[in-house]
Write an enzyme that holds these catalytic residues in place. Sequence first.
Site, PDB file in Angstrom:
ATOM      1  N   GLY A  99      -8.466  13.581 -18.818  1.00  0.00           N
ATOM      2  CA  GLY A  99      -9.837  13.826 -18.264  1.00  0.00           C
ATOM      3  C   GLY A  99     -10.469  12.342 -18.206  1.00  0.00           C
ATOM      4  CE1 TYR A 110      -8.600  11.958  -7.767  1.00  0.00           C
ATOM      5  CE2 TYR A 110      -9.879  13.299  -9.454  1.00  0.00           C
ATOM      6  CZ  TYR A 110      -8.619  12.382  -9.044  1.00  0.00           C
ATOM      7  OH  TYR A 110      -8.133  11.631 -10.131  1.00  0.00           O
ATOM      8  CG  ASP A 153      -1.864   1.037   1.371  1.00  0.00           C
ATOM      9  OD1 ASP A 153      -1.784   2.033   0.907  1.00  0.00           O
ATOM     10  OD2 ASP A 153      -2.987   0.841   1.766  1.00  0.00           O
TER      11      ASP A 153
HETATM   12  P1  NDP Z   1      -8.449   2.396 -11.061  1.00  0.00           P
HETATM   13  O1  NDP Z   1      -9.312   2.403  -9.947  1.00  0.00           O
HETATM   14  O2  NDP Z   1      -8.693   1.429 -12.248  1.00  0.00           O
HETATM   15  O3  NDP Z   1      -6.841   1.856 -10.765  1.00  0.00           O
HETATM   16  C1  NDP Z   1      -6.047   2.509  -9.867  1.00  0.00           C
HETATM   17  C2  NDP Z   1      -4.770   1.512  -9.398  1.00  0.00           C
HETATM   18  O4  NDP Z   1      -4.268   2.074  -8.037  1.00  0.00           O
HETATM   19  C3  NDP Z   1      -5.236   0.174  -8.888  1.00  0.00           C
HETATM   20  O5  NDP Z   1      -4.478  -0.795  -9.553  1.00  0.00           O
HETATM   21  C4  NDP Z   1      -5.391   0.053  -7.293  1.00  0.00           C
HETATM   22  O6  NDP Z   1      -4.780  -1.220  -7.048  1.00  0.00           O
HETATM   23  C5  NDP Z   1      -4.141   1.129  -7.254  1.00  0.00           C
HETATM   24  N1  NDP Z   1      -4.209   1.655  -5.802  1.00  0.00           N
HETATM   25  C6  NDP Z   1      -5.147   2.287  -5.460  1.00  0.00           C
HETATM   26  N2  NDP Z   1      -4.810   2.846  -4.001  1.00  0.00           N
HETATM   27  C7  NDP Z   1      -3.570   2.183  -3.547  1.00  0.00           C
HETATM   28  C8  NDP Z   1      -2.672   2.282  -2.726  1.00  0.00           C
HETATM   29  N3  NDP Z   1      -3.337   2.767  -1.507  1.00  0.00           N
HETATM   30  N4  NDP Z   1      -1.452   1.640  -2.688  1.00  0.00           N
HETATM   31  C9  NDP Z   1      -1.117   0.878  -4.027  1.00  0.00           C
HETATM   32  N5  NDP Z   1      -2.020   0.764  -5.006  1.00  0.00           N
HETATM   33  C10 NDP Z   1      -3.145   1.652  -4.817  1.00  0.00           C
HETATM   34  O7  NDP Z   1      -8.176   4.025 -11.529  1.00  0.00           O
HETATM   35  P2  NDP Z   1      -7.301   4.617 -12.830  1.00  0.00           P
HETATM   36  O8  NDP Z   1      -6.445   3.607 -13.735  1.00  0.00           O
HETATM   37  O9  NDP Z   1      -8.425   5.383 -13.466  1.00  0.00           O
HETATM   38  O10 NDP Z   1      -6.440   5.504 -11.934  1.00  0.00           O
HETATM   39  C11 NDP Z   1      -5.191   5.607 -12.028  1.00  0.00           C
HETATM   40  C12 NDP Z   1      -4.548   7.078 -12.050  1.00  0.00           C
HETATM   41  O11 NDP Z   1      -5.120   7.939 -12.787  1.00  0.00           O
HETATM   42  C13 NDP Z   1      -4.984   7.846 -10.466  1.00  0.00           C
HETATM   43  O12 NDP Z   1      -4.249   8.380 -10.041  1.00  0.00           O
HETATM   44  C14 NDP Z   1      -6.309   8.638 -10.872  1.00  0.00           C
HETATM   45  O13 NDP Z   1      -6.511   9.308 -10.090  1.00  0.00           O
HETATM   46  C15 NDP Z   1      -6.094   9.193 -12.236  1.00  0.00           C
HETATM   47  N6  NDP Z   1      -6.702   9.476 -13.250  1.00  0.00           N
HETATM   48  C16 NDP Z   1      -7.906   8.645 -13.577  1.00  0.00           C
HETATM   49  C17 NDP Z   1      -8.828   9.290 -14.270  1.00  0.00           C
HETATM   50  C18 NDP Z   1      -9.965   8.544 -14.625  1.00  0.00           C
HETATM   51  O14 NDP Z   1     -10.912   9.119 -15.281  1.00  0.00           O
HETATM   52  N7  NDP Z   1      -9.932   7.316 -14.683  1.00  0.00           N
HETATM   53  C19 NDP Z   1      -8.659  10.795 -14.816  1.00  0.00           C
HETATM   54  C20 NDP Z   1      -7.692  11.416 -14.445  1.00  0.00           C
HETATM   55  C21 NDP Z   1      -6.647  10.918 -13.638  1.00  0.00           C
HETATM   56  P3  NDP Z   1      -4.997  -2.122  -5.869  1.00  0.00           P
HETATM   57  O15 NDP Z   1      -6.486  -1.867  -5.296  1.00  0.00           O
HETATM   58  O16 NDP Z   1      -5.090  -3.526  -6.213  1.00  0.00           O
HETATM   59  O17 NDP Z   1      -3.940  -1.559  -4.799  1.00  0.00           O
HETATM   60  C1  8X3 Z   2     -10.309  12.026 -12.890  1.00  0.00           C
HETATM   61  C2  8X3 Z   2     -11.187  12.736 -13.904  1.00  0.00           C
HETATM   62  O1  8X3 Z   2     -12.750  14.666 -14.007  1.00  0.00           O
HETATM   63  O2  8X3 Z   2     -13.348  12.541 -12.622  1.00  0.00           O
HETATM   64  O3  8X3 Z   2      -9.281  12.428 -12.213  1.00  0.00           O
HETATM   65  O4  8X3 Z   2     -11.986  14.239 -12.004  1.00  0.00           O
HETATM   66  S1  8X3 Z   2     -12.241  13.467 -12.902  1.00  0.00           S
END
Ligand code: NDP
Ligand code: 8X3
Length: 252
Positions: free
Chosen positions: A184, A153, A60
């Site tokens: 996005g 966030y 984590d």
């Molecule tokens: P997902 O929820 O699909 O993936 C998130 C990943 O992060 C999982 O593999 C999860 O794995 C891991 N994770 C979460 N918390 C922890 C922790 N405490 N320690 C280790 N691993 C962790 O989301 P996304 O792929 O969409 O998100 C990835 C990144 O992109 C994030 O930083 C998010 O804020 C950012 N983002 C996403 C957007 C979207 O619209 N989806 C847009 C903009 C940015 P596990 O649970 O196995 O630990």
């Molecule tokens: C994730 C994109 O628009 O949900 O970072 O904040 S939004």
Amino acid sequence: MAKIALITGATSGIGAACADTFAAQGYDLILIARRENLLDSQAQQLIGNYGVKIKKLIADVRDKENINYVLETLPAAWKNVNVLVNNAGLSQGLDPIDKGDTEDWDRMIDTNVKGLLYVTRAVAPWMVERKQGHIINIGSIAGKEVYPNGNVYCASKHAVDALSKGMRIDLLPHGIKVTEINPGMVETEFSIVRFKGDENRAKKVYDGLEPLIAQDIADAIWYVVSRPAHVNINDMLIMPTAQATGTIVKRD
Ligand code: NDP
Ligand code: 8X3
């Protein structure tokens, strides 16, 4: 010898797509996430498909001592990390500031900001020693704008924006590249996590529009990483065509 990429949050979404993309390019991988079963099956698949080496770290990113321990105790050869993708992150809830759950706030700040810092603090010195490396921080449109009820966030992603700029300045003397990738809407587990398993509510986020997919972001990251040594892309904002700002979208 193969190059090495360390990817946090590798079990889902953008992190999983990055793992596949880097493995396809012949990188050995250090993958960090909490869900052991997912990490196991993913590693098996990547090894089978691409013949790369994988170090799985079930950890984590919020747990400073353990993150330090699992990274510091890696065999020396695994510390030659060429690319660090600070991707692990999440949103929890979508409430006005007077109604937000402080546990949600802690989880977002601890993961998106402090977790990114703990991993970077362990890995950056290895890059400094070798005078090479590339750090990719996953920010967000939420780190460029603030939208209603996004408060904490958005603040956490604004922190990623500031930290990316700060890292770039501090690591400049050592020849280390720092890039911030700001997506996005990407359809991953993100909204399911934000709404704590409410899949119907999560699905509505993308109703009537075509969001990005995780591979779109992994492709952009690979483009950034594969530029020549003298080129750094500082910052990329990548939106679905149907999304103009954090809140203005075109739905059919
Ligand atoms: P997902 O929820 O699909 O993936 C998130 C990943 O992060 C999982 O593999 C999860 O794995 C891991 N994770 C979460 N918390 C922890 C922790 N405490 N320690 C280790 N691993 C962790 O989301 P996304 O792929 O969409 O998100 C990835 C990144 O992109 C994030 O930083 C998010 O804020 C950012 N983002 C996403 C957007 C979207 O619209 N989806 C847009 C903009 C940015 P596990 O649970 O196995 O630990
Ligand atoms: C994730 C994109 O628009 O949900 O970072 O904040 S939004």
